[in-house]
Design a protein around this motif. Structure first.
Motif, PDB file in Angstrom:
ATOM      1  N   VAL A  42       0.855  -0.675  -0.337  1.00 28.18           N
ATOM      2  CA  VAL A  42      -0.165  -0.148   0.314  1.00 28.18           C
ATOM      3  C   VAL A  42       0.959   1.309  -0.170  1.00 28.18           C
ATOM      4  O   VAL A  42       1.796   1.154   0.779  1.00 28.18           O
ATOM      5  CB  VAL A  42      -0.531   0.254   1.374  1.00 28.18           C
ATOM      6  CG1 VAL A  42      -1.629  -1.028   1.554  1.00 28.18           C
ATOM      7  CG2 VAL A  42      -0.223  -0.117   2.138  1.00 28.18           C
ATOM      8  N   TYR A  43       0.256   2.652  -0.970  1.00 27.51           N
ATOM      9  CA  TYR A  43       0.966   4.028  -1.125  1.00 27.51           C
ATOM     10  C   TYR A  43       0.542   4.365  -0.292  1.00 27.51           C
ATOM     11  O   TYR A  43       1.042   5.428  -0.245  1.00 27.51           O
ATOM     12  CB  TYR A  43       1.477   3.786  -2.013  1.00 27.51           C
ATOM     13  CG  TYR A  43       2.072   2.647  -3.156  1.00 27.51           C
ATOM     14  CD1 TYR A  43       3.706   2.504  -2.781  1.00 27.51           C
ATOM     15  CD2 TYR A  43       1.977   1.737  -3.149  1.00 27.51           C
ATOM     16  CE1 TYR A  43       4.270   1.864  -3.182  1.00 27.51           C
ATOM     17  CE2 TYR A  43       2.861   0.299  -4.590  1.00 27.51           C
ATOM     18  CZ  TYR A  43       3.953   0.578  -3.979  1.00 27.51           C
ATOM     19  OH  TYR A  43       4.538  -0.238  -4.735  1.00 27.51           O
ATOM     20  N   ASP A  45      -5.141   3.085  -0.303  1.00 28.56           N
ATOM     21  CA  ASP A  45      -5.159   1.679  -0.669  1.00 28.56           C
ATOM     22  C   ASP A  45      -4.644   1.455   0.226  1.00 28.56           C
ATOM     23  O   ASP A  45      -5.552  -0.143   0.218  1.00 28.56           O
ATOM     24  CB  ASP A  45      -3.677   1.692  -0.991  1.00 28.56           C
ATOM     25  CG  ASP A  45      -2.936   2.522  -2.482  1.00 28.56           C
ATOM     26  OD1 ASP A  45      -3.681   2.785  -3.122  1.00 28.56           O
ATOM     27  OD2 ASP A  45      -1.437   2.057  -2.523  1.00 28.56           O
ATOM     28  N   LYS A  97      -8.632   0.258   0.988  1.00 30.87           N
ATOM     29  CA  LYS A  97      -9.213  -0.858   0.289  1.00 30.87           C
ATOM     30  C   LYS A  97      -8.995  -2.524  -0.042  1.00 30.87           C
ATOM     31  O   LYS A  97      -9.718  -3.386  -0.076  1.00 30.87           O
ATOM     32  CB  LYS A  97      -8.446  -0.361  -1.387  1.00 30.87           C
ATOM     33  CG  LYS A  97      -9.488   1.055  -2.242  1.00 30.87           C
ATOM     34  CD  LYS A  97      -8.403   0.880  -3.792  1.00 30.87           C
ATOM     35  CE  LYS A  97      -8.414   2.578  -3.775  1.00 30.87           C
ATOM     36  NZ  LYS A  97      -7.818   2.896  -5.045  1.00 30.87           N
TER      37      LYS A  97
END
Length: 146
Positions: free
Chosen positions: A56-57, A61, A64
Motif C-alpha cells: 500500500v502506498y 490503498d 481498499k
C-alpha cells in the motif's frame, strides 16, 4: 482495522501477540522504518514474525486492501470516527502503548512556511509555552518548553 467479515471483527479486543496470526498490509510509502515499527511491527512481543501482504502506498490503498480482506493494519482510535465504513471493523489492541501526535518535519527542510504553520498549529497545554522541540534531524511542534 480488519475487514468486517474477518474472523477477529467481532472480538472485544486483540493483543499484539495475535499479530503473528495476521497478514498486515506492506507499506510502500516513504515513512521511516521506526515509525512503521510502532504501528505495524515486524515481530510479535514473543518474537514471532508478522507476515506482510499487498503493498500500500497511501490511505486509500489501505482502505481498499483492508476492506477487501487482503490484509489488516494497526491504527489509532481516532480513525474509527473518520472511517466508519460498513466493510471495516475496528478491534481495540488491549496491550498497545498510547500514541502521541506531533507535527514534525526534517530540520534540513525547515523554512518560514513550516515555522509559521507549526506556530499556528501548536496547541499548548494550560500554563505551558508552545515551542518547537529539537529532536535531532526532526523537529516537533507543540511540545512544552522544559
Amino acid at each position: 482495522m480488519v475487514a468486517a467479515a474477518h474472523p477477529l471483527a467481532d472480538r472485544e479486543s486483540v493483543c499484539r501477540e495475535d499479530f503473528g496470526d495476521l497478514t498486515f498490509a506492506a507499506h510502500g510509502s516513504p515513512i521511516p522504518v521506526s515509525m512503521e515499527e510502532v504501528f505495524q511491527p515486524f515481530r510479535t512481543p514473543s518474537g514471532r514474525p508478522i507476515s506482510r501482504g499487498p503493498m500500500v502506498y497511501n490511505w486509500a490503498d489501505i482502505l481498499k486492501v483492508v476492506g477487501a480482506g487482503q490484509g489488516v493494519i494497526a491504527t489509532v482510535e481516532e480513525v474509527t470516527r473518520f472511517y466508519p465504513w460498513p466493510d471495516l471493523a475496528y478491534v481495540p489492541i488491549r496491550d498497545a502503548p498510547p500514541v502521541s501526535w506531533a507535527f514534525a518535519w526534517r530540520t534540513s527542510a525547515e523554512n518560514d512556511l513550516i515555522r509559521h504553520f507549526a506556530e499556528a498549529a501548536a496547541c499548548p497545554t494550560p500554563g505551558s509555552q508552545s515551542a518547537a522541540e529539537d529532536t535531532g534531524p526532526y523537529r516537533a511542534a507543540g511540545a512544552p518548553v522544559r
